[in-house]
Write a protein that holds these residues in place. Structure first.
Motif, short mmCIF file in Angstrom:
data_model
loop_
_atom_site.label_atom_id
_atom_site.label_comp_id
_atom_site.label_asym_id
_atom_site.label_seq_id
_atom_site.Cartn_x
_atom_site.Cartn_y
_atom_site.Cartn_z
N CYS A 173 0.83 -1.19 0.03
CA CYS A 173 0.08 0.07 0.15
C CYS A 173 0.89 1.19 -0.11
O CYS A 173 1.85 1.35 0.81
N VAL A 174 0.68 2.15 -0.89
CA VAL A 174 1.40 3.30 -0.99
C VAL A 174 0.84 4.39 -0.46
O VAL A 174 0.94 5.74 -0.77
N CYS A 175 -0.27 4.40 0.59
CA CYS A 175 -0.92 5.47 1.17
C CYS A 175 -0.05 6.41 1.64
O CYS A 175 -0.29 7.97 1.62
N ILE A 227 1.18 8.78 -1.32
CA ILE A 227 -0.05 9.82 -1.71
C ILE A 227 -0.20 10.74 -0.80
O ILE A 227 -0.20 11.68 -1.34
N CYS A 247 -0.76 2.69 -7.69
CA CYS A 247 -0.55 1.78 -6.62
C CYS A 247 -1.06 0.48 -7.43
O CYS A 247 -2.46 0.41 -7.94
N LEU A 258 -2.36 -2.03 -6.30
CA LEU A 258 -3.59 -2.79 -5.62
C LEU A 258 -4.82 -1.92 -6.15
O LEU A 258 -5.93 -2.51 -5.85
N PHE A 259 -4.64 -0.74 -6.47
CA PHE A 259 -5.89 0.25 -6.77
C PHE A 259 -6.89 -0.37 -7.61
O PHE A 259 -6.40 -0.74 -8.78
N CYS A 291 -7.31 -3.86 -3.81
CA CYS A 291 -7.89 -2.85 -2.75
C CYS A 291 -9.21 -1.95 -3.47
O CYS A 291 -8.88 -1.38 -4.69
N VAL A 318 -7.53 -2.15 1.54
CA VAL A 318 -6.12 -2.66 2.06
C VAL A 318 -5.77 -1.53 3.00
O VAL A 318 -5.10 -1.45 4.09
N GLY A 319 -5.73 -0.12 2.50
CA GLY A 319 -5.35 0.69 2.97
C GLY A 319 -6.24 1.85 3.74
O GLY A 319 -7.47 1.88 3.10
N CYS A 327 -6.49 4.81 2.91
CA CYS A 327 -7.07 5.78 2.10
C CYS A 327 -8.16 5.40 1.08
O CYS A 327 -8.85 6.10 0.30
N CYS A 377 -7.83 7.74 -2.38
CA CYS A 377 -8.18 6.29 -3.07
C CYS A 377 -9.50 6.10 -3.31
O CYS A 377 -9.96 5.89 -4.45
S1 SF4 Z 1 -5.57 2.63 -0.07
FE1 SF4 Z 1 -5.40 0.64 -1.46
S2 SF4 Z 1 -5.19 1.83 -3.58
FE2 SF4 Z 1 -4.64 3.38 -1.70
S3 SF4 Z 1 -2.60 3.16 -1.98
FE3 SF4 Z 1 -3.27 1.79 -0.10
S4 SF4 Z 1 -3.42 -0.28 -1.24
FE4 SF4 Z 1 -3.05 1.23 -2.68
#
Ligand code: SF4
Ligand code: SF4
Length: 367
Positions: free
Chosen positions: A316-318, A321, A331, A333-334, A338, A344-345, A347, A355
């Motif tokens: 996760c790259v929250c 971001i 990301c 997973l977007f 996720c 997952v995160g 955001c 997100c």
């Molecule tokens: S919340 Fe989901 S989509 Fe947003 S950065 Fe985290 S894993 Fe990726």
């Protein structure tokens, strides 16, 4: 919708402002990165497609502007631990599904814990009054706008079966951290109008002086946002680190003094981890010693065994971001692993999370 609101949605004025932004970008003659520090700004930008009106070279990024997104996993674990000890945990709806290291509050409820969603601190107090034989803990999250009402509850002699688990946060130190990040190149900040109604825009004076970055306080209608961007570009084109209130219908220099006094009488600034960003000195709000009797951390065991990080959360790259270094669709997973239904995160959970907002509006970068 009121006439007053409609005037801040006037398409002609928006077009004129877009032209003005084009002209200013020619003057600046180089890429410009602006950061807004508010989930409500991201909602307005996405809803009205404002990024599609911005000139080339002007990038508008979201910073650590959503209190749900920056609530750290161990803070969620604390709330889950309290719920699992038999207390009723009252929390804002957006916090309900935010993952902790092991469980979210929604998971805890599915396992039998009593978790209630409330819309305000006073509703949490009502819950305590209605359940005098139960222990009620308000998992208190949010920035200055919600910390002030939590404080007002505590100075007003709440019931004895009421406690606060504070995860409140204070925005200005987080802006300093972002401004200091070597790989974050922010030329100007659009500050949150809601929070400034409490703190006043004068709060940003030391920041502007120290970091020599312009700050404009902006409202949440499309014209408010465009106007805020215009004022920032003017400062940047003149190479001036100025501070301006572009939301004068709600914000004053001093803010709401009575609310601030109450807030600081109840809370003190402590160092704390903001999810995915950093340990930030002075950016968490803890209850003062005088309010220890209402502090859930004093009453309950908030440090039970927690889980290890889910392998997916490691992707996760929250944090990137919220530091303005990545967009949600960067990301992996977007929209796949996720989604709002299976976040997952953080955001992806909150209605103010970037997100979730991008997912809701189709996931395109020029929303
Ligand atoms: S919340 Fe989901 S989509 Fe947003 S950065 Fe985290 S894993 Fe990726
Ligand atoms: S709490 Fe209010 S000011 Fe802060 S990010 Fe959310 S909407 Fe913006």
């Amino acid at each position: 919708m009121s006439e007053e609101t409609l005037q801040f949605r006037n398409p002609e004025q928006a077009e004129q402002l877009a032209d003005r932004l084009e002209a200013l970008m020619v003057e600046v003659d180089g890429p410009v990165n602006l950061m807004h520090v508010c989930g409500s700004h991201e909602q307005a930008i996405a809803k009205f497609g404002l990024r599609s009106m911005l000139p080339d070279g002007l990038s508008l990024r979201m910073g650590p502007g959503c209190p749900v997104c920056v609530t750290n996993m161990p803070e969620v674990d604390e709330a889950v631990a309290v719920a699992n000890q038999g207390a009723i945990v009252a929390t804002y709806g957006d916090m309900f599904r935010v993952p902790g290291t092991k469980q979210s509050l929604a998971d805890a409820r599915a396992d039998g814990a009593d978790v209630e969603i409330v819309y305000s601190a006073s509703e949490a107090v009502e819950l305590a009054e209605e359940n005098p034989d139960e222990e009620v803990v308000f998992f208190a999250t949010g920035f200055e706008t919600t910390a002030a009402p939590t404080a007002a509850i505590l100075v007003d002699d709440p019931p004895e079966n009421f406690w606060v688990l504070s995860a409140h946060k204070y925005v200005p130190p987080a802006m300093e951290v972002v401004a200091e990040m070597p790989d974050t190149d922010i030329d100007g900040f659009l500050a949150a109008g809601h929070a400034a109604t409490i703190t006043g825009y004068g709060l940003f004076e030391p920041f502007v002086e120290e970091y020599e970055i312009p700050v404009v306080v902006g409202g949440f209608e499309p014209i408010d946002v465009m106007l805020g961007i215009e004022r920032l570009l003017e400062y940047i084109s003149e190479d001036v680190a100025g501070l301006e209130n572009a939301y004068p219908r709600c914000v004053t220099r001093e803010g709401n003094r009575a609310a601030l006094e109450t807030m600081w009488s109840v809370f003190e600034k402590t160092s704390g981890e903001w999810r995915g960003i950093a340990e930030i000195p002075g950016a968490n709000l803890a209850l003062r010693e005088e309010y220890a009797d209402y502090d859930a951390r004093e009453r309950f065991d908030v440090e039970p065994e927690t889980g290890g990080p889910d392998p997916l959360t490691e992707q996760c790259v929250c944090g990137d971001i919220m530091a303005g270094k990545a967009d949600p669709d960067e990301c992996d997973l977007f929209g796949e692993e996720c989604t709002p239904g299976n976040p997952v995160g953080a955001c992806m959970v909150s209605s103010e999370g970037t997100c979730k907002i991008w997912h809701e509006y189709g996931g395109h970068p020029d929303l």
